[in-house]
Motif scaffolding. Structure first.
Motif, PDB file in Angstrom:
ATOM      1  N   ALA A   1      18.942 -13.273  -5.770  1.00 52.67           N
ATOM      2  CA  ALA A   1      18.834 -12.270  -4.707  1.00 52.67           C
ATOM      3  C   ALA A   1      18.290 -10.955  -5.277  1.00 52.67           C
ATOM      4  N   LYS A   2      18.745 -10.578  -6.484  1.00 51.46           N
ATOM      5  CA  LYS A   2      18.223  -9.370  -7.124  1.00 51.46           C
ATOM      6  C   LYS A   2      16.731  -9.514  -7.412  1.00 51.46           C
ATOM      7  N   ALA A   3      16.330 -10.696  -7.908  1.00 49.26           N
ATOM      8  CA  ALA A   3      14.920 -10.918  -8.231  1.00 49.26           C
ATOM      9  C   ALA A   3      14.047 -10.832  -6.988  1.00 49.26           C
ATOM     10  N   VAL A   4      14.513 -11.415  -5.891  1.00 46.93           N
ATOM     11  CA  VAL A   4      13.749 -11.367  -4.636  1.00 46.93           C
ATOM     12  C   VAL A   4      13.667  -9.925  -4.143  1.00 46.93           C
ATOM     13  N   ALA A   5      14.774  -9.197  -4.213  1.00 42.08           N
ATOM     14  CA  ALA A   5      14.775  -7.801  -3.773  1.00 42.08           C
ATOM     15  C   ALA A   5      13.835  -6.959  -4.633  1.00 42.08           C
ATOM     16  N   VAL A   6      13.822  -7.196  -5.935  1.00 47.52           N
ATOM     17  CA  VAL A   6      12.930  -6.457  -6.828  1.00 47.52           C
ATOM     18  C   VAL A   6      11.477  -6.771  -6.494  1.00 47.52           C
ATOM     19  N   LEU A   7      11.172  -8.046  -6.254  1.00 44.79           N
ATOM     20  CA  LEU A   7       9.801  -8.436  -5.909  1.00 44.79           C
ATOM     21  C   LEU A   7       9.327  -7.711  -4.653  1.00 44.79           C
ATOM     22  N   PHE A   8      10.142  -7.742  -3.605  1.00 47.60           N
ATOM     23  CA  PHE A   8       9.748  -7.069  -2.372  1.00 47.60           C
ATOM     24  C   PHE A   8       9.652  -5.561  -2.574  1.00 47.60           C
ATOM     25  N   GLY A   9      10.524  -4.998  -3.396  1.00 44.86           N
ATOM     26  CA  GLY A   9      10.464  -3.576  -3.694  1.00 44.86           C
ATOM     27  C   GLY A   9       9.180  -3.194  -4.414  1.00 44.86           C
ATOM     28  N   LEU A  10       8.754  -4.043  -5.356  1.00 43.25           N
ATOM     29  CA  LEU A  10       7.499  -3.772  -6.072  1.00 43.25           C
ATOM     30  C   LEU A  10       6.294  -3.851  -5.142  1.00 43.25           C
ATOM     31  N   VAL A  11       6.306  -4.827  -4.240  1.00 44.07           N
ATOM     32  CA  VAL A  11       5.214  -4.937  -3.268  1.00 44.07           C
ATOM     33  C   VAL A  11       5.196  -3.694  -2.383  1.00 44.07           C
ATOM     34  N   ARG A  12       6.361  -3.299  -1.874  1.00 47.78           N
ATOM     35  CA  ARG A  12       6.466  -2.118  -1.015  1.00 47.78           C
ATOM     36  C   ARG A  12       5.990  -0.860  -1.738  1.00 47.78           C
TER      37      ARG A  12
ATOM     38  N   LYS B   1      -3.695  -2.269  -3.670  1.00 46.76           N
ATOM     39  CA  LYS B   1      -3.782  -3.622  -3.146  1.00 46.76           C
ATOM     40  C   LYS B   1      -2.866  -4.492  -4.009  1.00 46.76           C
ATOM     41  N   VAL B   2      -2.001  -5.281  -3.375  1.00 43.98           N
ATOM     42  CA  VAL B   2      -1.076  -6.154  -4.092  1.00 43.98           C
ATOM     43  C   VAL B   2      -1.552  -7.586  -3.897  1.00 43.98           C
ATOM     44  N   ALA B   3      -2.014  -8.210  -4.970  1.00 45.37           N
ATOM     45  CA  ALA B   3      -2.551  -9.567  -4.908  1.00 45.37           C
ATOM     46  C   ALA B   3      -1.645 -10.520  -5.669  1.00 45.37           C
ATOM     47  N   ILE B   4      -1.268 -11.620  -5.037  1.00 46.04           N
ATOM     48  CA  ILE B   4      -0.462 -12.662  -5.665  1.00 46.04           C
ATOM     49  C   ILE B   4      -1.324 -13.915  -5.681  1.00 46.04           C
ATOM     50  N   SER B   5      -1.746 -14.287  -6.863  1.00 47.71           N
ATOM     51  CA  SER B   5      -2.679 -15.391  -7.030  1.00 47.71           C
ATOM     52  C   SER B   5      -2.159 -16.668  -6.367  1.00 47.71           C
TER      53      SER B   5
ATOM     54  N   PHE C   1      -1.405 -17.118  -3.365  1.00 44.34           N
ATOM     55  CA  PHE C   1      -0.649 -16.837  -2.147  1.00 44.34           C
ATOM     56  C   PHE C   1      -1.436 -15.955  -1.199  1.00 44.34           C
ATOM     57  N   GLY C   2      -1.854 -14.789  -1.673  1.00 44.17           N
ATOM     58  CA  GLY C   2      -2.620 -13.892  -0.822  1.00 44.17           C
ATOM     59  C   GLY C   2      -2.535 -12.464  -1.313  1.00 44.17           C
ATOM     60  N   SER C   3      -3.073 -11.562  -0.526  1.00 38.94           N
ATOM     61  CA  SER C   3      -3.067 -10.147  -0.915  1.00 38.94           C
ATOM     62  C   SER C   3      -2.645  -9.276   0.266  1.00 38.94           C
ATOM     63  N   PHE C   4      -1.962  -8.202  -0.084  1.00 40.17           N
ATOM     64  CA  PHE C   4      -1.510  -7.215   0.882  1.00 40.17           C
ATOM     65  C   PHE C   4      -2.252  -5.921   0.594  1.00 40.17           C
ATOM     66  N   GLU C   5      -2.670  -5.229   1.640  1.00 45.52           N
ATOM     67  CA  GLU C   5      -3.246  -3.907   1.473  1.00 45.52           C
ATOM     68  C   GLU C   5      -2.979  -3.091   2.722  1.00 45.52           C
ATOM     69  N   THR C   6      -3.105  -1.791   2.583  1.00 36.27           N
ATOM     70  CA  THR C   6      -2.838  -0.907   3.711  1.00 36.27           C
ATOM     71  C   THR C   6      -4.142  -0.504   4.376  1.00 36.27           C
TER      72      THR C   6
ATOM     73  N   ALA D   1      -1.157   8.817  14.367  1.00 31.98           N
ATOM     74  CA  ALA D   1      -1.781   8.093  13.264  1.00 31.98           C
ATOM     75  C   ALA D   1      -0.692   7.325  12.517  1.00 31.98           C
ATOM     76  N   SER D   2      -1.051   6.190  11.955  1.00 28.64           N
ATOM     77  CA  SER D   2      -0.080   5.385  11.217  1.00 28.64           C
ATOM     78  C   SER D   2      -0.797   4.559  10.158  1.00 28.64           C
ATOM     79  N   THR D   3      -0.009   3.968   9.293  1.00 27.39           N
ATOM     80  CA  THR D   3      -0.529   3.082   8.263  1.00 27.39           C
ATOM     81  C   THR D   3      -0.001   1.691   8.546  1.00 27.39           C
ATOM     82  N   LYS D   4      -0.869   0.705   8.542  1.00 25.36           N
ATOM     83  CA  LYS D   4      -0.434  -0.666   8.775  1.00 25.36           C
ATOM     84  C   LYS D   4      -0.703  -1.494   7.534  1.00 25.36           C
ATOM     85  N   VAL D   5      -0.052  -2.638   7.460  1.00 28.08           N
ATOM     86  CA  VAL D   5      -0.224  -3.548   6.337  1.00 28.08           C
ATOM     87  C   VAL D   5      -1.076  -4.721   6.795  1.00 28.08           C
ATOM     88  N   ARG D   6      -2.052  -5.042   5.982  1.00 25.67           N
ATOM     89  CA  ARG D   6      -2.894  -6.214   6.244  1.00 25.67           C
ATOM     90  C   ARG D   6      -2.571  -7.272   5.198  1.00 25.67           C
ATOM     91  N   PHE D   7      -2.505  -8.522   5.628  1.00 28.44           N
ATOM     92  CA  PHE D   7      -2.296  -9.638   4.707  1.00 28.44           C
ATOM     93  C   PHE D   7      -3.466 -10.592   4.826  1.00 28.44           C
TER      94      PHE D   7
END
Length: 93
Positions: A22-33, A41-45, A47-52, A73-79
């Protein structure tokens, strides 16, 4: 699947305790955020990439009354799914 289910699956796959998983999953999502907050841009080979993407302020309409309203105005996440994820979802392994 929610974050708890994901942590349980990680624990089962790696043989670690659910607490550590659970800690590892939380850390992963925290790093992406955090990367997205910095505008990276956050790219996971495989799987895909996230960018704003920035959405400018615009004039919208209230669907109930039809009255014009200002949309802030706002910022959205694209996957964008990666090749491996697309292949897995479309009959590949």
């Amino acid at each position: 699947m929610n974050q708890g289910d994901l942590a349980a699956a990680v624990a089962a796959a790696t043989g670690t305790g659910e607490g550590e998983a659970a800690k590892a999953v939380a850390v992963l999502f925290g790093l992406v955020r955090d990367g997205l907050r910095r505008g990276e841009k956050v790219a996971i080979s495989g799987f895909g990439s996230f960018e704003t993407a920035r959405r400018e302020a615009r004039e919208g309409r209230n669907p109930r009354t039809g009255a014009p309203e200002r949309v802030a105005a706002s910022t959205k996440v694209r996957f964008k799914p990666g090749k491996g994820l697309k292949h897995a979802l479309n009959g590949g392994v």
